[in-house]
Design an enzyme around this catalytic site. Sequence first.
Site, PDB file in Angstrom:
ATOM      1  N   GLU A  98      24.643 -29.638 -11.955  1.00  0.00           N
ATOM      2  CA  GLU A  98      25.495 -29.387 -10.798  1.00  0.00           C
ATOM      3  C   GLU A  98      25.902 -30.690 -10.116  1.00  0.00           C
ATOM      4  O   GLU A  98      27.023 -30.813  -9.617  1.00  0.00           O
ATOM      5  CB  GLU A  98      24.782 -28.456  -9.805  1.00  0.00           C
ATOM      6  N   TYR A 125      27.496 -27.054  -1.820  1.00  0.00           N
ATOM      7  CA  TYR A 125      27.734 -26.406  -3.107  1.00  0.00           C
ATOM      8  C   TYR A 125      26.634 -26.752  -4.109  1.00  0.00           C
ATOM      9  O   TYR A 125      26.073 -25.865  -4.759  1.00  0.00           O
ATOM     10  CB  TYR A 125      29.097 -26.786  -3.684  1.00  0.00           C
ATOM     11  N   ASP A 138      33.384 -23.536  -3.785  1.00  0.00           N
ATOM     12  CA  ASP A 138      34.141 -24.738  -4.111  1.00  0.00           C
ATOM     13  C   ASP A 138      35.616 -24.384  -4.086  1.00  0.00           C
ATOM     14  O   ASP A 138      36.007 -23.295  -3.669  1.00  0.00           O
ATOM     15  CB  ASP A 138      33.699 -25.320  -5.455  1.00  0.00           C
ATOM     16  N   CYS A 155      42.022 -16.766 -12.519  1.00  0.00           N
ATOM     17  CA  CYS A 155      42.646 -17.056 -11.226  1.00  0.00           C
ATOM     18  C   CYS A 155      42.792 -18.568 -11.052  1.00  0.00           C
ATOM     19  O   CYS A 155      42.248 -19.180 -10.137  1.00  0.00           O
ATOM     20  CB  CYS A 155      41.818 -16.449 -10.093  1.00  0.00           C
ATOM     21  N   CYS A 195      44.224  -9.960 -14.940  1.00  0.00           N
ATOM     22  CA  CYS A 195      43.266  -9.846 -13.846  1.00  0.00           C
ATOM     23  C   CYS A 195      42.859  -8.402 -13.594  1.00  0.00           C
ATOM     24  O   CYS A 195      43.711  -7.512 -13.493  1.00  0.00           O
ATOM     25  CB  CYS A 195      43.856 -10.453 -12.570  1.00  0.00           C
TER      26      CYS A 195
END
Length: 208
Positions: free
Chosen positions: A40, A119, A137, A186, A195
């Site tokens: 991360e 985050y 994010d 997206c 979607c």
Amino acid sequence: MLSKAERRFQADLLEWGEENRREYPWRESDRTLYEVFIAEFFLTQTPADNVAAVYPKFLERFPTLDEISKASEDELIEAIEPLGFQNMRAGALKQISSARDHLPTEPESLMELPRVGQYVANATLCFTGDDRLPVLDRNVERVYSRVFRDTWPETEADQLTFTQRLVPDEARAYNLALLDFGALVCQTEPLCERCFANEYCVYFQESA
């Protein structure tokens, strides 16, 4: 209390995630807190595929914070260089490893570490221990601000509260699916025809 659209989105996203989850080495279920944190930490402002090319070699060379503390900053820079921001990242990792022999398990404590924001802290703990924490994010913000355009808050603090409210008990699966959905469907130029949220996405309904 969630709205009908929010409950549908939760269920639909979890189902979508089961079939479309991207596979990366740091997503393996037996990864340690340190191993997820390193991923991360590297993923900030860096494409996942780029991190995937460096991540296994980095862990092999530096399997623990202690090994990072023993390394020179130049060694770290060399290992991180393909990702960019290598001087900043190497310096931060040296500071962290010099001050601690293990990583904290509370988001507030993780955020006290150099170059670690909300985050990275939340993602690390959620993806390691399934902690019910939001991951917010730019990609997640884009998803929520489209699907829930009429209720998405303006301020970052309110957005975090909104995001937290939608995280179900299956936090790890949900947040991973949310990140993948933002990356695969997206996108900046959304693939609305693919979607699952067409029936209740405010952005799609207003654009139709």
